[in-house]
Design a protein around this motif. Structure first.
Motif, PDB file in Angstrom:
ATOM      1  N   GLN A  87       0.834  -1.205   0.000  1.00  0.00           N
ATOM      2  CA  GLN A  87       0.000   0.000   0.000  1.00  0.00           C
ATOM      3  C   GLN A  87       0.868   1.254   0.000  1.00  0.00           C
ATOM      4  O   GLN A  87       0.577   2.225  -0.699  1.00  0.00           O
ATOM      5  N   MET A  88       1.949   1.237   0.781  1.00  0.00           N
ATOM      6  CA  MET A  88       2.868   2.373   0.810  1.00  0.00           C
ATOM      7  C   MET A  88       3.522   2.562  -0.556  1.00  0.00           C
ATOM      8  O   MET A  88       3.642   3.689  -1.051  1.00  0.00           O
ATOM      9  N   LEU A  89       3.938   1.469  -1.179  1.00  0.00           N
ATOM     10  CA  LEU A  89       4.548   1.540  -2.506  1.00  0.00           C
ATOM     11  C   LEU A  89       3.548   2.069  -3.526  1.00  0.00           C
ATOM     12  O   LEU A  89       3.882   2.896  -4.377  1.00  0.00           O
ATOM     13  N   SER A  90       2.310   1.625  -3.420  1.00  0.00           N
ATOM     14  CA  SER A  90       1.262   2.063  -4.336  1.00  0.00           C
ATOM     15  C   SER A  90       1.044   3.574  -4.230  1.00  0.00           C
ATOM     16  O   SER A  90       0.892   4.256  -5.244  1.00  0.00           O
ATOM     17  N   ARG A  91       1.047   4.109  -3.020  1.00  0.00           N
ATOM     18  CA  ARG A  91       0.890   5.557  -2.841  1.00  0.00           C
ATOM     19  C   ARG A  91       2.049   6.314  -3.483  1.00  0.00           C
ATOM     20  O   ARG A  91       1.850   7.346  -4.115  1.00  0.00           O
ATOM     21  N   GLN A  92       3.263   5.792  -3.324  1.00  0.00           N
ATOM     22  CA  GLN A  92       4.434   6.453  -3.907  1.00  0.00           C
ATOM     23  C   GLN A  92       4.365   6.449  -5.433  1.00  0.00           C
ATOM     24  O   GLN A  92       4.654   7.459  -6.073  1.00  0.00           O
ATOM     25  N   VAL A  93       3.988   5.331  -6.011  1.00  0.00           N
ATOM     26  CA  VAL A  93       3.883   5.232  -7.472  1.00  0.00           C
ATOM     27  C   VAL A  93       2.780   6.156  -7.986  1.00  0.00           C
ATOM     28  O   VAL A  93       2.949   6.841  -8.996  1.00  0.00           O
ATOM     29  N   GLY A  94       1.664   6.209  -7.278  1.00  0.00           N
ATOM     30  CA  GLY A  94       0.586   7.121  -7.657  1.00  0.00           C
ATOM     31  C   GLY A  94       1.050   8.577  -7.633  1.00  0.00           C
ATOM     32  O   GLY A  94       0.726   9.356  -8.524  1.00  0.00           O
ATOM     33  N   ALA A  95       1.821   8.921  -6.615  1.00  0.00           N
ATOM     34  CA  ALA A  95       2.359  10.282  -6.517  1.00  0.00           C
ATOM     35  C   ALA A  95       3.320  10.573  -7.670  1.00  0.00           C
ATOM     36  O   ALA A  95       3.360  11.697  -8.177  1.00  0.00           O
ATOM     37  N   LEU A  96       4.089   9.564  -8.102  1.00  0.00           N
ATOM     38  CA  LEU A  96       4.999   9.754  -9.236  1.00  0.00           C
ATOM     39  C   LEU A  96       4.229  10.094 -10.506  1.00  0.00           C
ATOM     40  O   LEU A  96       4.582  11.024 -11.231  1.00  0.00           O
ATOM     41  N   PHE A  97       3.175   9.341 -10.772  1.00  0.00           N
ATOM     42  CA  PHE A  97       2.360   9.604 -11.960  1.00  0.00           C
ATOM     43  C   PHE A  97       1.697  10.974 -11.867  1.00  0.00           C
ATOM     44  O   PHE A  97       1.698  11.741 -12.832  1.00  0.00           O
ATOM     45  N   LEU A  98       1.144  11.293 -10.712  1.00  0.00           N
ATOM     46  CA  LEU A  98       0.452  12.566 -10.548  1.00  0.00           C
ATOM     47  C   LEU A  98       1.404  13.744 -10.737  1.00  0.00           C
ATOM     48  O   LEU A  98       1.084  14.701 -11.454  1.00  0.00           O
ATOM     49  N   SER A  99       2.578  13.683 -10.131  1.00  0.00           N
ATOM     50  CA  SER A  99       3.526  14.792 -10.273  1.00  0.00           C
ATOM     51  C   SER A  99       3.984  14.942 -11.720  1.00  0.00           C
ATOM     52  O   SER A  99       4.170  16.056 -12.200  1.00  0.00           O
ATOM     53  N   THR A 100       4.129  13.837 -12.428  1.00  0.00           N
ATOM     54  CA  THR A 100       4.510  13.906 -13.842  1.00  0.00           C
ATOM     55  C   THR A 100       3.428  14.592 -14.657  1.00  0.00           C
ATOM     56  O   THR A 100       3.709  15.465 -15.477  1.00  0.00           O
ATOM     57  N   LEU A 101       2.181  14.229 -14.423  1.00  0.00           N
ATOM     58  CA  LEU A 101       1.081  14.831 -15.175  1.00  0.00           C
ATOM     59  C   LEU A 101       0.938  16.314 -14.863  1.00  0.00           C
ATOM     60  O   LEU A 101       0.675  17.122 -15.755  1.00  0.00           O
ATOM     61  N   ILE A 102       1.126  16.695 -13.620  1.00  0.00           N
ATOM     62  CA  ILE A 102       1.010  18.102 -13.240  1.00  0.00           C
ATOM     63  C   ILE A 102       2.088  18.930 -13.930  1.00  0.00           C
ATOM     64  O   ILE A 102       1.829  20.020 -14.419  1.00  0.00           O
ATOM     65  N   HIS A 103       3.296  18.397 -14.018  1.00  0.00           N
ATOM     66  CA  HIS A 103       4.397  19.158 -14.598  1.00  0.00           C
ATOM     67  C   HIS A 103       4.398  19.150 -16.132  1.00  0.00           C
ATOM     68  O   HIS A 103       5.000  20.011 -16.748  1.00  0.00           O
ATOM     69  N   GLN A 104       3.731  18.189 -16.754  1.00  0.00           N
ATOM     70  CA  GLN A 104       3.694  18.161 -18.220  1.00  0.00           C
ATOM     71  C   GLN A 104       2.713  19.161 -18.796  1.00  0.00           C
ATOM     72  O   GLN A 104       2.854  19.589 -19.925  1.00  0.00           O
ATOM     73  N   LYS A 105       1.702  19.498 -18.055  1.00  0.00           N
ATOM     74  CA  LYS A 105       0.688  20.472 -18.462  1.00  0.00           C
ATOM     75  C   LYS A 105      -0.220  19.986 -19.586  1.00  0.00           C
ATOM     76  O   LYS A 105      -1.367  20.338 -19.638  1.00  0.00           O
ATOM     77  N   LYS A 106       0.277  19.172 -20.504  1.00  0.00           N
ATOM     78  CA  LYS A 106      -0.573  18.689 -21.595  1.00  0.00           C
ATOM     79  C   LYS A 106      -0.620  17.162 -21.573  1.00  0.00           C
ATOM     80  O   LYS A 106       0.403  16.502 -21.528  1.00  0.00           O
ATOM     81  N   CYS A 107      -1.823  16.655 -21.626  1.00  0.00           N
ATOM     82  CA  CYS A 107      -2.033  15.213 -21.710  1.00  0.00           C
ATOM     83  C   CYS A 107      -3.205  15.008 -22.662  1.00  0.00           C
ATOM     84  O   CYS A 107      -4.331  15.373 -22.352  1.00  0.00           O
ATOM     85  N   SER A 108      -2.913  14.458 -23.825  1.00  0.00           N
ATOM     86  CA  SER A 108      -3.965  14.259 -24.823  1.00  0.00           C
ATOM     87  C   SER A 108      -4.797  13.022 -24.465  1.00  0.00           C
ATOM     88  O   SER A 108      -4.459  12.258 -23.563  1.00  0.00           O
TER      89      SER A 108
END
Length: 107
Positions: free
Chosen positions: A69-90
């Motif tokens: 569960q802890m690992l899952s939260r970390q991986v989710g945060a990785l994806f979220l931070s990537t999407l926030i910083h990319q600004k565009k997601c088609s």
């Protein structure tokens, strides 16, 4: 750059943060045709010492669940931070993202 001897979450972060999610139908098709796309995503987790220890079955089920569960939260945060910083997601990029998340979930 991420080195092979780097911790698994660092390597996973490097891969995810360099993934482009502003895709067209053609770039999605190319990304999906690369056999290594999902393998590269799963490799850092598959090779991690934590996963190797958990696969031995020596760990109590409750502890295993808590660690995953802890690992899952970390991986989710990785994806979220990537999407926030990319600004565009088609829409095509979100399709790739959902397939990557599904691959991680099924792992």
């Amino acid at each position: 750059a991420s080195l092979p001897q780097s911790p698994s979450l660092h390597r996973l972060f490097y891969y995810i943060s360099n993934q482009e999610y502003n895709l067209t139908a053609e770039t999605l098709r190319r990304a999906e045709n690369e056999d290594s796309t999902m393998a590269k995503l799963l490799q850092p987790i598959r090779e991690s010492r934590l996963m190797k220890e958990l696969e031995t079955g020596k760990c109590d089920d409750g502890v295993t669940l808590c660690l995953l569960q802890m690992l899952s939260r970390q991986v989710g945060a990785l994806f979220l931070s990537t999407l926030i910083h990319q600004k565009k997601c088609s829409e095509w990029g979100s399709l790739l993202l959902s397939r990557q998340i599904r691959a991680l979930r099924e792992f």
